[in-house]
Enzyme design. Structure first.
Site, mmCIF file in Angstrom:
data_model
loop_
_atom_site.group_PDB
_atom_site.id
_atom_site.type_symbol
_atom_site.label_atom_id
_atom_site.label_comp_id
_atom_site.label_asym_id
_atom_site.label_seq_id
_atom_site.Cartn_x
_atom_site.Cartn_y
_atom_site.Cartn_z
ATOM 1 N N HIS A 4 24.770 59.722 14.359
ATOM 2 C CA HIS A 4 25.059 58.366 13.891
ATOM 3 C C HIS A 4 24.364 57.979 12.591
ATOM 4 O O HIS A 4 24.478 56.842 12.140
ATOM 5 C CB HIS A 4 24.685 57.354 14.989
ATOM 6 C CG HIS A 4 25.391 57.615 16.280
ATOM 7 N ND1 HIS A 4 24.857 58.413 17.274
ATOM 8 C CD2 HIS A 4 26.607 57.219 16.724
ATOM 9 C CE1 HIS A 4 25.708 58.473 18.282
ATOM 10 N NE2 HIS A 4 26.773 57.771 17.983
ATOM 11 N N GLY A 20 18.252 44.059 13.343
ATOM 12 C CA GLY A 20 19.493 44.314 14.069
ATOM 13 C C GLY A 20 20.679 44.343 13.115
ATOM 14 O O GLY A 20 21.551 45.209 13.202
ATOM 15 N N ARG A 24 21.087 42.638 6.774
ATOM 16 C CA ARG A 24 19.693 42.257 6.576
ATOM 17 C C ARG A 24 18.912 43.460 6.028
ATOM 18 O O ARG A 24 18.021 43.322 5.203
ATOM 19 C CB ARG A 24 19.107 41.747 7.886
ATOM 20 C CG ARG A 24 17.767 41.229 7.719
ATOM 21 C CD ARG A 24 17.410 39.808 8.103
ATOM 22 N NE ARG A 24 18.301 38.844 8.597
ATOM 23 C CZ ARG A 24 18.413 37.633 8.042
ATOM 24 N NH1 ARG A 24 17.731 37.319 6.975
ATOM 25 N NH2 ARG A 24 19.198 36.744 8.580
ATOM 26 N N GLU A 181 16.316 43.918 22.329
ATOM 27 C CA GLU A 181 16.071 45.310 21.903
ATOM 28 C C GLU A 181 14.669 45.846 22.125
ATOM 29 O O GLU A 181 14.469 47.061 22.223
ATOM 30 C CB GLU A 181 16.403 45.472 20.398
ATOM 31 C CG GLU A 181 17.863 45.275 20.018
ATOM 32 C CD GLU A 181 18.244 43.823 19.799
ATOM 33 O OE1 GLU A 181 17.328 42.966 19.732
ATOM 34 O OE2 GLU A 181 19.447 43.525 19.725
ATOM 35 N N SER A 203 14.767 31.710 16.446
ATOM 36 C CA SER A 203 15.957 31.168 15.776
ATOM 37 C C SER A 203 16.578 30.024 16.571
ATOM 38 O O SER A 203 17.350 29.231 16.040
ATOM 39 C CB SER A 203 16.999 32.270 15.596
ATOM 40 O OG SER A 203 17.351 32.817 16.861
ATOM 41 N N ASP A 204 16.262 29.970 17.854
ATOM 42 C CA ASP A 204 16.825 28.904 18.685
ATOM 43 C C ASP A 204 15.945 28.697 19.911
ATOM 44 O O ASP A 204 15.083 29.534 20.201
ATOM 45 C CB ASP A 204 18.260 29.253 19.116
ATOM 46 C CG ASP A 204 18.339 30.598 19.811
ATOM 47 O OD1 ASP A 204 18.308 31.629 19.122
ATOM 48 O OD2 ASP A 204 18.394 30.619 21.053
HETATM 49 N N1 HPA Z 1 19.005 35.374 23.898
HETATM 50 C C1 HPA Z 1 18.977 36.649 23.578
HETATM 51 N N2 HPA Z 1 18.753 37.076 22.359
HETATM 52 C C2 HPA Z 1 18.556 36.166 21.395
HETATM 53 C C3 HPA Z 1 18.574 34.810 21.668
HETATM 54 C C4 HPA Z 1 18.805 34.396 22.993
HETATM 55 O O1 HPA Z 1 18.835 33.205 23.301
HETATM 56 N N3 HPA Z 1 18.346 34.146 20.500
HETATM 57 C C5 HPA Z 1 18.198 35.106 19.548
HETATM 58 N N4 HPA Z 1 18.320 36.323 20.083
#
Ligand code: HPA
Length: 234
Positions: A4, A20, A24, A181, A203-204
């Site tokens: 790969h 990932g 990027r 990961e 990120s969230d």
């Molecule tokens: N879950 C899994 N992976 C992620 C998340 C999540 O809420 N946010 C960014 N990567």
């Protein structure tokens, strides 16, 4: 060349950054590395080698999830002799005190993935960061005034889970954030006797439902890349 990855022998540095997102990887190569050369593009999973502060470093996408990162990291360790692998990714916070844009250093990674179940026939392995890398990254981040958080993360197999409350169990046991990961990277590093670290930007938030804007993601990602690159060449 491996199955790969299209690189020839010697084209990949001993230290590699693993986002990932392959774009990027391209962004890091073009904006942070000197004289980057693309060594692979199979399936658009881009990989580059260049120098950072005079030292050779590679950067390559891994795709999302444990099966995908497993393929690339296996080949990087087995066929290309990579000695130090640093994942840089995003994660969802599962705690009030882990805020959007925070930098998280993954000390260890729980997982619900089938991978280690298959590998260890139901026994539980503890995927753990390489301590020297973790300490170096921590010291670099602190010296720049970016107070990181360090702790356990969760590498989940599913982004869209059947039970949207699942994260609460992990939070109850002190885990900081969800990603997809890290456990496999740490497990493979242990298997092959290599160094590994996972740096994450929040990120969230699964707690508040908040998300970062694209601009915020870029700024906090840039800080994380600097820490990752300086750790890679340390
Ligand atoms: N879950 C899994 N992976 C992620 C998340 C999540 O809420 N946010 C960014 N990567």
């Amino acid at each position: 060349m491996s199955i790969h990855i299209a690189a020839k022998e010697g084209e990949i540095a001993e230290a590699i950054l693993l986002p990932g997102d392959p774009l990027r990887a391209k962004f890091i190569a073009e904006n942070f590395l000197k004289d980057p050369v693309q060594y692979t593009g199979i399936r658009n999973i881009l990989g580059y080698t260049g120098t950072y502060q005079g030292k050779r470093v590679s950067v390559q996408g891994t795709g999302m999830g444990i099966p995908s990162i497993s393929i690339y990291v296996n080949e990087l360790f087995r066929e290309y002799g990579v000695k130090r692998a640093i994942r840089i990714g995003t994660a969802g916070s599962i705690r009030d005190d882990v805020k959007i844009r925070d930098m998280v250093l993954a000390v260890s990674a729980c997982t619900d993935s089938g991978a280690n179940n298959i590998r260890f026939s139901g026994r539980n392995f503890a995927p753990t960061a390489t301590f020297s890398l973790l300490k170096t990254a921590w010291d670099i981040a602190v010296s720049k005034g970016w107070q990181p958080k360090a702790g356990t993360v969760v590498s989940a197999d599913m982004f869209y889970t059947e039970n949207p409350e699942e994260w609460k169990l992990w939070a109850k046991f002190g885990c900081l954030a969800m990603e997809m990961e890290c456990a496999e990277l740490y497990t493979l590093a242990a298997k092959y006797g290599r160094e590994a670290l996972c740096l994450l930007t929040i990120s969230d938030s699964l707690v508040s439902g908040e998300q970062t804007s694209a601009e915020e993601r870029q700024t906090s990602f840039t800080r994380m890349m600097e820490v990752a690159l300086e750790t890679a060449i340390s």
